[in-house]
Design a protein around this motif. Structure first.
Motif, PDB file in Angstrom:
ATOM      1  N   GLN A   1      12.114   4.344   1.703  1.00  0.00           N
ATOM      2  CA  GLN A   1      12.311   5.302   2.785  1.00  0.00           C
ATOM      3  C   GLN A   1      11.068   6.190   2.860  1.00  0.00           C
ATOM      4  O   GLN A   1      10.725   6.871   1.903  1.00  0.00           O
ATOM      5  CB  GLN A   1      13.553   6.127   2.451  1.00  0.00           C
ATOM      6  N   VAL A   2      10.354   6.139   3.995  1.00  0.00           N
ATOM      7  CA  VAL A   2       9.109   6.894   4.114  1.00  0.00           C
ATOM      8  C   VAL A   2       9.428   8.329   4.565  1.00  0.00           C
ATOM      9  O   VAL A   2      10.147   8.531   5.539  1.00  0.00           O
ATOM     10  CB  VAL A   2       8.156   6.217   5.117  1.00  0.00           C
TER      11      VAL A   2
ATOM     12  N   ASP B   1       4.830   2.842   7.295  1.00  0.00           N
ATOM     13  CA  ASP B   1       6.221   2.700   7.699  1.00  0.00           C
ATOM     14  C   ASP B   1       6.508   1.259   8.117  1.00  0.00           C
ATOM     15  O   ASP B   1       5.827   0.698   8.957  1.00  0.00           O
ATOM     16  CB  ASP B   1       6.521   3.667   8.859  1.00  0.00           C
ATOM     17  N   GLY B   2       7.517   0.693   7.513  1.00  0.00           N
ATOM     18  CA  GLY B   2       7.897  -0.667   7.851  1.00  0.00           C
ATOM     19  C   GLY B   2       7.160  -1.728   7.058  1.00  0.00           C
ATOM     20  O   GLY B   2       7.552  -2.881   7.040  1.00  0.00           O
ATOM     21  N   HIS B   3       6.073  -1.326   6.374  1.00  0.00           N
ATOM     22  CA  HIS B   3       5.306  -2.304   5.601  1.00  0.00           C
ATOM     23  C   HIS B   3       5.598  -2.205   4.110  1.00  0.00           C
ATOM     24  O   HIS B   3       5.353  -3.138   3.362  1.00  0.00           O
ATOM     25  CB  HIS B   3       3.815  -2.133   5.843  1.00  0.00           C
TER      26      HIS B   3
ATOM     27  N   SER C   1      12.026   6.503  -2.365  1.00  0.00           N
ATOM     28  CA  SER C   1      11.465   7.320  -1.293  1.00  0.00           C
ATOM     29  C   SER C   1       9.955   7.412  -1.467  1.00  0.00           C
ATOM     30  O   SER C   1       9.450   7.613  -2.566  1.00  0.00           O
ATOM     31  CB  SER C   1      12.098   8.701  -1.266  1.00  0.00           C
TER      32      SER C   1
ATOM     33  N   VAL D   1       7.718  12.062   5.492  1.00  0.00           N
ATOM     34  CA  VAL D   1       6.470  12.742   5.825  1.00  0.00           C
ATOM     35  C   VAL D   1       6.390  14.054   5.044  1.00  0.00           C
ATOM     36  O   VAL D   1       7.311  14.863   5.078  1.00  0.00           O
ATOM     37  CB  VAL D   1       6.376  13.029   7.338  1.00  0.00           C
TER      38      VAL D   1
ATOM     39  N   ALA E   1       1.968   8.031   6.510  1.00  0.00           N
ATOM     40  CA  ALA E   1       3.363   7.608   6.679  1.00  0.00           C
ATOM     41  C   ALA E   1       3.484   6.639   7.847  1.00  0.00           C
ATOM     42  O   ALA E   1       4.159   5.610   7.753  1.00  0.00           O
ATOM     43  CB  ALA E   1       4.250   8.828   6.896  1.00  0.00           C
ATOM     44  N   ALA E   2       2.771   6.973   8.933  1.00  0.00           N
ATOM     45  CA  ALA E   2       2.840   6.093  10.101  1.00  0.00           C
ATOM     46  C   ALA E   2       2.251   4.726   9.778  1.00  0.00           C
ATOM     47  O   ALA E   2       2.735   3.702  10.259  1.00  0.00           O
ATOM     48  CB  ALA E   2       2.078   6.735  11.265  1.00  0.00           C
TER      49      ALA E   2
END
Lengths: 346, 800
Positions: B153-154, B147-149, B135, B156, B143-144
């Motif tokens: 699990q990101v 995220d995905g990079h 995490s 906030v 976080a934005a």
């Protein structure tokens, strides 16, 4: 969030605080569950059982200084598994934590350690036996001869243990039932250690001798949902006989008890629920909680009717999940010494 | 009576909305600049605090590797096994596809000292979730971005420091490709008794006391100091406007005051009414200013954040939050400013005899009378500034010097202008020009405040932009010097390092080991480097001070080169001897600038280093190559060095410079804003003057000057005053820059920045200043040119 709360969270991964002490809640997803009629395999079973959720190596000792002053020490290593497996590296879900204490009539020194498995910071190896966390260690060529060390900001100790009797198995051959619903653990002890060593205290070093009692227990769900804590006694009488007895306090006000009578030769007799009775005689306010520090303990089948009194009533273990643990003296039908552990007092 | 008094006072503003606007707008602008800068600073500080709290910086001692960036985690286990209560931390940067980066911070929540609260683990099901699932905790913005990079699990977590991803140390090791490595350890306050000494367990670690760990704060202080200075100067400029507006308004209300008092209103109550009126106006303007400041901060903060991240690695949130501290400070400064600006006027009202004549023009004229007193004061202040410059020491003296210099110069301005105008008048050949200069001189008192504001604004711009540009030039030179090698590579083991050296012998132009230890030199914590002296060092390193052939002597093991910080702290200079080892002391051959480094640095020859620290083998190398891309390929394909072990210097440098250029966005924006404030001051002064001056212009018109000619002359007057002020502001600005670079910087941060001059920038700035003045004068001039002849004729009709 400090370490204390972290461990609290660790130990309460799924359940509300009311449901049992020390992560001993009843859920056991994926973890192995103790089964009746165990066959132990030594020395392997002295080591860790990562398939089970919780396990401990629990040493208490009643000691005496050269001037006759009574001391007590505790050395406990807990293993708490997040998942029923063990891995190399930081990903290991086995969490280790340990408590050490030295109790004198006036003082009670406590220290705590926490570590993750998988990186060598803590662990247990069965042969040659070695249980360690940080610089604390319980190790020896075998389970009968051990050297135990621990240190804290105010104390350190190094003790040599020599077993002078056999291992003792509680319940049905080491299968110890903890509730009417059948929750159980594997539970055996070595209550016959003679102890010799040195306590380093703020006032200086004290050479000590005495008797030690080492408990081994592992399980995945030893407490029932309706149980909130326990009172556990390990008493060594002057004649050489010993008594292990506990009562689990249930939320409806009743208790579930069990006891093992250990003869001087190591012969054991197990007693079912209700045979062992413990009644609080005197309460003490310690760390903002009311804790019984004088007890009447009875095991009528063996003619035991004794008063158990704390050596130091303030023996509060101010650790992540606090409890009371300290040396006691025994008077009445039998005289002797022992240890008392009380958990779940809010 | 009170109500009537208040409505009488208020009627003045109703009749003179422009004055009201000047007052409120001036105060609001001043407050806006001040509170905007405060907002930026507050945001940055909050970000540093969040970062420091995450890491326990400033609270706990840390153990750091003596050499290199990381140590094996076996060091951690060894320390724990000997009783040391330490907690491991791994940190590093991960670049995202958009070329931005985040700092990954790996911690072990089981051992972090009590009270460290990195993240809210309830979000992932408690500690169990944190430990067993990858995490990643970050604030919403970060976080934005990740995220995905990043794998994991990101989650906030608003309490996370900006630009930081907090995760378990195991996850961090995987993300950073640093399996089995840690960056440092946090030392818990409570340690067991009988602890073995550190150097017996881990001699390759060094203990850094808590207060020394937080370098970021110290480094960035310099940047914030600049911003604060800018904010304060802008505020001072704004207060000049307010002072002018209040003074004029009070003067014009003298008649009303006389009437009210004659009607029986007690003087005390009248003064209190005026104070209350100003208080309300100040609150109004303060609120406006805070809102404006918020907008300014919101506009500038992303650039400031980028600058700080790039320069110092300090992460600052990119958006402003409304913090009570700067709301309050904005209002406070508005009230204080109004108080300062109004104190004199109120005092005069309080002292005014009941029946004193109420001639508004007298106010303007009277201001000229105190000129010589002001001149004396200016002289005294400038003398004091000189004294501070010559004999002062300490940061306080630096600021006192700044204050004396700026105030003295501002007060001296009218005297100098008057002298210059008198000179021009003497040289004028036609009657019109003679009148022009005389009239300009006569107007000077009422324009003084606006011109002082212009002087300060230009000087502040010259000073601050000189400092920033000098810093940039120096920093670029410093980057060139330190990042000369085209590639930097890291070997995993000393064996691999030796193999690499062999592999590179024929492939790279120069192989420069980067080998250093943290040790004590002259009793001060110092990073000691062993250098392989070659062309790179000779060509790229620039000295602040040097003896003959510094590199030859260092190469021969006969001398040492140290950084400025060490030189200043140890009070040593070129030629002095310095103890670099237990029984080795060498003369100092040169002193180099070393920006942004809090500790000392010393460079000795590779051989000397090897003798002092025989166990310390270099595992990092700088490589010189004519074809770095080919060398990089060879290292990866032929030698098998992991790509992550190679860093391209051009990338680092481009990144640093890009960031630095953002600083200019900030400076440029603040430049424009302060100049705008000064231009506004001139506009308001001219506008208020315009109406009053009709009686003086009417005779000139009657003598044959057309209205258009008069308008042109007005414009010319504004331009010539602005030119004069600008010319005077330039040396003042340079003096300001010198004080900032050579006095304040040295006192505050221990290093001096060389000062460079940027004539083109100054020319552009002067042009802007003139433009501001022309724009400010244009409207009044046009109004004058369009004054109906009837109005001018009325002057004669009404003349008594």
């Amino acid at each position: 969030m400090n370490v204390r709360v972290l461990i609290f969270c660790l130990l309460w991964p799924l359940q509300a605080a009311a449901q049992g002490f020390a992560g001993l809640g009843s859920a056991a997803e994926g973890f192995a569950v103790p089964q009746p009629d165990p066959v132990f395999d030594f020395p392997a079973d002295h080591g860790a059982h990562p398939d089970y959720r919780i396990e401990w190596w629990y040493l208490t000792a009643n000691l005496e200084g050269p001037d006759g002053t009574a001391y007590g020490i505790q050395w406990t290593l807990f293993r708490s598994a997040l998942l029923p497996e063990t891995l190399q590296g930081w990903g290991d879900p086995q969490i280790w934590f340990a408590h050490a204490a030295v109790t004198t009539p006036q003082a009670h020194h406590v220290a705590e350690r926490v570590a993750r498995g998988g990186i060598g910071q803590a662990g247990v190896e069965p042969a040659p036996f070695r249980a360690w966390i940080d610089d604390w260690q319980m190790a020896g060529p075998n389970f009968d001869r051990l050297r135990v060390t621990a240190s804290g900001p105010e104390f350190r100790y190094a003790l040599d243990l020599q077993a002078e009797g056999p291992l003792v198995f509680h319940g049905e051959g080491g299968f110890s039932v903890k509730s009417a619903e059948g929750q159980a653990s594997y539970y055996y002890s070595q209550p016959f250690f003679s102890v010799e060593g040195v306590l380093s205290l703020p006032k200086g070093d004290v050479p000590v001798t005495g008797q030690g009692w080492l408990d081994r227990e592992w399980s995945s769900q030893p407490l029932s949902d309706t149980q909130s804590g326990w009172d556990w006694f390990s008493l060594s009488f002057d004649g050489g006989a010993k008594l292990m007895g506990f009562q689990l306090r249930q939320t409806d006000g009743t208790t579930y008890s069990a006891a093992t009578w250990i003869g001087a030769d190591g012969q054991t007799t197990s007693f079912p629920d209700g045979a062992f009775r413990a009644r609080a005689l005197e309460q003490t306010e310690v760390a903002g909680r009311t804790v019984p520090t004088r007890w009447q303990v009875e095991l009528p089948d063996k003619g035991v009717d004794v008063t158990v009194s704390a050596l130091n009533r303030a023996a509060w273990m101010d650790v992540s999940l606090p409890y009371w643990e300290g040396p006691v003296s025994v008077a009445g039908s039998h005289a002797g010494r022992g240890y008392l552990e009380m958990t779940g007092y809010e | 009576m009170t109500g009537a008094g208040f409505s009488a006072l208020w009627s003045h503003w109703r009749r003179n909305p422009l004055q009201l606007f000047t007052l409120v707008a001036g105060l609001a602008l001043a407050t806006a600049l001040w509170s905007g800068v405060q907002a930026i600073n507050a945001e940055a500080r909050a970000s540093y605090d969040a970062a420091a709290q995450t890491l326990g910086e400033g609270r706990f001692d840390h153990l750091l590797p003596r050499a290199g960036e990381t140590v094996g985690q076996d060091r951690y286990v060894a320390l724990r096994r000997s009783g040391w209560q330490v907690s491991p931390v791994l940190e590093g940067r991960v670049f995202l596809p958009d070329n931005s980066s985040v700092r990954v911070l790996g911690i072990d929540p089981l051992t972090t000292p009590g009270g460290l609260s990195p993240v809210r683990m309830e979000a992932v099901g408690g500690l169990a979730g944190f430990l067993t699932e990858a995490s990643l905790f970050a604030d919403a913005e970060t976080a934005a971005r990740v995220d995905g990079h990043l794998e994991g699990q990101v989650v906030v977590d608003p309490s996370a420091a900006p630009g930081v991803v907090i995760t378990d140390i195991g996850t961090a090791q995987a993300l950073l490709g640093q399996s089995g490595r840690i960056s440092r350890m946090i030392v818990a306050e409570l340690q067991p008794i009988g602890l073995p000494p550190l150097d017996r367990i881990a001699p390759d670690l060094i203990r850094r006391p808590a207060q020394e760990v937080s370098d970021v704060g110290r480094l960035t202080d310099s940047f914030h100091l600049n911003l604060t200075a800018f904010g304060f100067l802008s505020f001072a400029v704004g207060i000049f406007i307010v002072h002018g507006a209040i003074g004029l308004a009070f003067e014009q209300r003298r008649g009303m005051v006389r009437t009210l008092r004659a009607l029986g209103m007690p003087l005390g109550r009248l003064v209190w009414l005026m104070v209350a009126e100003l208080f309300v106006l100040a609150l109004l303007a303060g609120a406006l200013g805070v809102v404006l400041g918020y907008l300014i901060a919101g506009f500038l903060l992303p650039d400031v954040a980028a600058t700080l991240r790039g320069l110092y690695g300090a992460d600052v949130a990119g958006s402003v939050r409304l913090r009570p501290s700067w709301w309050a400070s904005g209002f406070a400064i508005a009230l204080i400013g109004t108080g300062v600006a109004a104190a004199g006027a109120l005092w005069q009202i309080a002292r005014m005899p009941l029946l004193a004549s109420a001639r508004p023009r007298a106010w303007v004229m009277a201001r000229g009378q105190g000129a010589w007193r002001l001149g004396a004061l200016a002289g005294l202040l400038l003398l004091a500034a000189l004294g501070f410059a010559l004999w002062g020491s300490g940061l306080a003296a630096g600021f006192a010097l700044l204050a004396c210099l700026l105030t003295g110069a501002a007060l001296a301005l009218p005297l100098i202008l008057r002298a210059v105008l008198r000179l021009a008048e003497g040289r004028a050949r036609s009657a019109v020009w003679q009148w022009f200069w005389a009239d300009t001189r006569q107007q000077l008192p009422s324009l003084t405040l606006a011109l002082m504001a212009l002087l300060l604004a230009i000087a502040a711009n010259v000073g601050v932009s000189t400092m920033v540009s000098s810093f940039r030039l120096t920093f670029v030179g410093f980057l060139d010097q330190r990042l000369a090698p085209e590639l930097f590579i890291t070997a995993d083991t000393p064996e691999q390092a030796a193999a690499l050296e062999g592999f590179l012998a024929s492939r790279a132009r120069e192989v420069l080991p980067v080998n250093s230890v943290e040790t004590q030199v002259a009793g001060l914590p110092t990073e000691l480097f062993g250098a392989r002296v070659g062309l790179t060092y000779r060509e790229n390193w620039q000295f602040l001070a040097q003896g003959p052939d510094p590199w030859d002597r260092v190469g021969a093991g006969q001398a040492v080169i140290i950084n400025e910080q060490l030189a200043r702290r140890a009070a040593l200079w070129v030629g002095d001897r310095i103890a670099v080892g237990p029984d080795l002391s060498l003369p100092i051959a040169g002193i180099v600038a070393d920006y942004g480094n809090p500790i000392g640095q010393a460079v000795v020859a590779e051989a000397v280093f090897a003798r002092l620290f025989p166990d310390q083998a270099a595992t990092r190398f700088g490589l010189r190559s004519d074809d770095p891309a080919a060398l990089r390929r060879a290292l990866i394909d032929d030698f098998g060095l992991p790509e992550g072990n190679i860093v391209d210097q051009a990338q680092i440098k481009a990144f640093s410079l890009e960031v630095f250029d953002r600083t200019f966005t900030v400076t440029a924006a603040l430049n424009v804003l302060t100049l705008a404030v000064a231009g506004f001051a001139i506009l308001m002064s001219l506008l208020t003057l315009a109406a009053l001056r009709v009686p003086q212009l009417a005779p000139a018109w009657a003598l044959g000057l057309t209205r258009a000619a008069l308008g042109r002359l007005e414009l010319r007057r504004a331009v010539s005053l602005a030119v004069l002020t600008t010319v005077l502001a330039l040396p003042l600005g340079l003096a300001l820059a010198w004080v900032l670079l050579a006095v304040v910087n040295v006192e505050a941060f221990g290093w001096e920045l060389p000062m460079y001059l940027f004539p083109l920038d100054y020319a552009r700035l002067a042009l802007f200043a003139l433009l501001a003045a022309v724009l400010a004068a244009l409207w009044p001039a046009i109004r004058l040119a369009r004054t109906p002849p009837g109005d001018l004729l009325k002057v004669f009709a009404n003349e008594r």
